[in-house]
Design an enzyme around this catalytic site. Structure first.
Site, PDB file in Angstrom:
ATOM      1  N   LYS A 211       0.840  -1.198   0.000  1.00  0.00           N
ATOM      2  CA  LYS A 211       0.000   0.000   0.000  1.00  0.00           C
ATOM      3  C   LYS A 211       0.876   1.250   0.000  1.00  0.00           C
ATOM      4  CE  LYS A 211      -2.496   1.944   3.558  1.00  0.00           C
ATOM      5  NZ  LYS A 211      -3.537   1.951   4.573  1.00  0.00           N
ATOM      6  N   HIS A 386      -2.282 -31.717  20.084  1.00  0.00           N
ATOM      7  CA  HIS A 386      -1.059 -32.462  20.402  1.00  0.00           C
ATOM      8  C   HIS A 386       0.098 -31.508  20.633  1.00  0.00           C
ATOM      9  CE1 HIS A 386      -2.967 -36.316  19.491  1.00  0.00           C
ATOM     10  NE2 HIS A 386      -3.683 -35.580  18.643  1.00  0.00           N
TER      11      HIS A 386
END
Ligand SMILES: O=P(O)(O)OC[C@H]1O[C@](O)(CO)[C@@H](O)[C@@H]1O
Length: 525
Positions: A211, A386
């Site tokens: 931008k 996990h």
């Protein structure tokens, strides 16, 4: 409209009069199942926000409704999409919702109707993508481009990358896939090298996205890629397009085949629905798919106009988050999508939330004396289970959880093993986790004891389609915006990223002293 600091809101006293809800007791009781059926608010594109496992009862919800009224959340949203100056730090309007639809009045700046401007750029991108797909825009040899590489960082990378990954499987299954997309973001040379060595450079089109047009990492990677193209005997300007603001140094440059524009009213982290996401997604999946994604986001923006928080999923999610942060004092929030396609969605939300609301001054630049944005982190389930779920279940901090789950997978390929499909196993795990976190399990062995009382919400959908993804993205953008309003922050600037950039420039130009010199030496500079 009145802008009050959070600690000045009179309705806060209502929380002193309510006692916290016992989540474990409530969900474990007969009322638990009823809560799952009743504590939900429909979102756009068939999604549903379910807050049954949040520690909020009628009294607390009533207090949150009063808080929303006093903080004038609906009025402030209306002011924002009608073009009020909401980015007070940078004196800019905040118009990302206009990239996907008209929510209120026409917003005209310097004679330009902003909705028309964003739509025109989207049409230009669509036209360009169609020409690339048809081979009308091709490489020097007249051959079709077969892959697209986005060069950008922060909001010019995270959102578009997360959205691409979210729809890649869906597009491949639904015959909408046009070309592979890759992303180069880190200034670490290994990033660009790895991407470039994994693609056919002669048939790749690069999108330089910045931008500001001044970001060190992005400009460095542009030069890196141009160098690689030249080494292959290719003309960089035939392989590169830009997405930038019209005022940036990249605009109207001969380095690019063409450029597409956004403007200062679209914050980087809010730019996935502008050309920043539009170019890569339209090239990868076709403009129609990008348009469906925008429609989902717009539909969610429309829902966010609802003034009653109990019917407004984005506002309600925001308010419950404020309750957990400021009244219950929880420091972080985990985002846990049970969808491999959303593997980078938590990373995008990290920037969206933490760059927006990680502030300690209010929208007028005055220090605030209350907690603002939480730390956001996450991983897709079941992988996270996990990994860090141990701390979530038994750690000393309570961390509110935001689950996302779908009834169907995207790729229509599954296998039944021991009586259940992988998708059923995935969804069984979400259900199990929500109950395990909320209800816990007593055990004489303290090491195996689960206290429970750990709150979560879940957004559920049928399948992660382009519309559902748009709605999901807009939900979080709107949630963060509403939280910024409650905390009286400017959620649309990011001054906190500047100091490090300035010091890095000093290091590179050899203007260091003291401890900065010492650290530069430590790193071999
Ligand atoms: O698109 P640009 O201007 O290169 O900025 C990239 C990113 O850098 C930041 O300004 C932070 O450094 C983000 O807000 C932005 O998304």
């Amino acid at each position: 409209m009145e802008w009050k600091n959070f600690d000045q809101l009179e309705s806060l006293r209502l929380f002193a009069e309510t006692k916290p809800m016992d989540l474990k007791e409530t969900l474990d009781s007969a009322a638990g199942a009823t809560r799952v059926e009743t504590c939900h608010v429909p979102m756009a594109a068939g999604l549903d926000y379910n807050y049954a496992a949040k520690a909020v009862d009628q009294k607390i919800l009533l207090a949150l409704v009063k808080l929303a009224e006093e903080a004038q959340l609906a009025d402030k949203y209306r002011a924002l999409y009608n073009g009020a100056m909401m980015n007070t730090g940078e004196q800019r309007l905040v118009l990302h919702q206009l990239t996907r639809g008209q929510l209120g009045d026409d917003v005209v700046v310097d004679g330009v109707n902003k909705r028309d401007f964003y739509r025109k750029e989207q049409e230009r991108i669509a036209d360009f993508a169609n020409q690339v797909h048809r081979g009308q825009i091709s490489n020097e040899k007249g051959e079709k481009f077969t892959s697209v590489v986005q060069i950008g960082i922060g909001g010019s990378d995270l959102g578009p990358r997360a959205m691409y990954l979210a729809l890649e499987g869906w597009a491949k299954t639904n015959q909408s896939f046009q070309m592979d997309a890759h992303f180069i973001s880190n200034v670490d040379p290994d990033d660009a090298t790895a991407v470039l060595s994994g693609i056919d450079v002669a048939h790749a089109i690069f999108i330089l996205v910045s931008k500001s047009g001044t970001t060190l990492e992005t400009l460095t990677n542009q030069a890196f890629v141009m160098d690689a193209l030249r080494k292959e005997g290719l003309e960089p300007a035939r392989h590169m397009i830009a997405v930038t603001s019209e005022t940036s140094p990249l605009a109207h440059s001969d380095d690019f085949l063409t450029a597409f524009y956004m403007d200062d009213f679209i914050g980087g982290r809010y730019s996935s629905t502008s050309g920043v996401g539009g170019a890569v997604l339209s090239l990868a999946f076709g403009p129609e798919i990008f348009d469906r994604f925008l429609q989902g986001a717009h539909a969610e923006d429309l829902l966010a106009k609802e003034t009653d928080p109990m019917k407004n999923p984005d506002m309600l999610d925001a308010l419950i988050g404020v309750y957990e942060r400021n009244i219950l004092g929880y420091p972080s929030t985990a985002v846990l999508p049970y969808s491999q396609a959303l593997s980078r969605f938590p990373a995008h939300l990290q920037q969206l939330d933490m760059e927006s609301n990680g502030k300690s001054v209010n929208r007028d630049g005055q220090p605030v004396d209350y907690p603002t944005g939480p730390v956001i982190f996450g991983e897709p389930g079941t992988n996270g289970q996990h990994s860090f779920y141990q701390l979530l279940h038994q750690g000393t901090d309570i961390i509110p959880l935001q689950f996302v789950g779908f009834k169907r997978s995207q790729r229509a390929n599954d296998v039944t093993i021991e009586g259940s499909s992988s998708q059923q196993k995935l969804d069984a795990n979400v259900a199990a986790q929500i109950v395990a976190f909320a209800c816990g399990k007593e055990d004489e062995n303290r090491n195996k004891n689960f206290k429970g009382g750990r709150p979560s919400s879940i957004i559920v959908g049928e399948e992660l389609t382009p519309e559902a993804l748009g709605a999901l993205l807009a939900h979080f953008e709107n949630k963060i915006m509403f939280q910024g309003f409650v905390w009286n922050l400017n959620s649309f600037d990011q001054e906190g990223v500047q100091l490090g950039k300035t010091l890095a420039r000093k290091v590179l130009s050899g203007q260091t002293q003291g401890v900065l010199t010492a650290y530069s030496r430590l790193l071999g500079l």
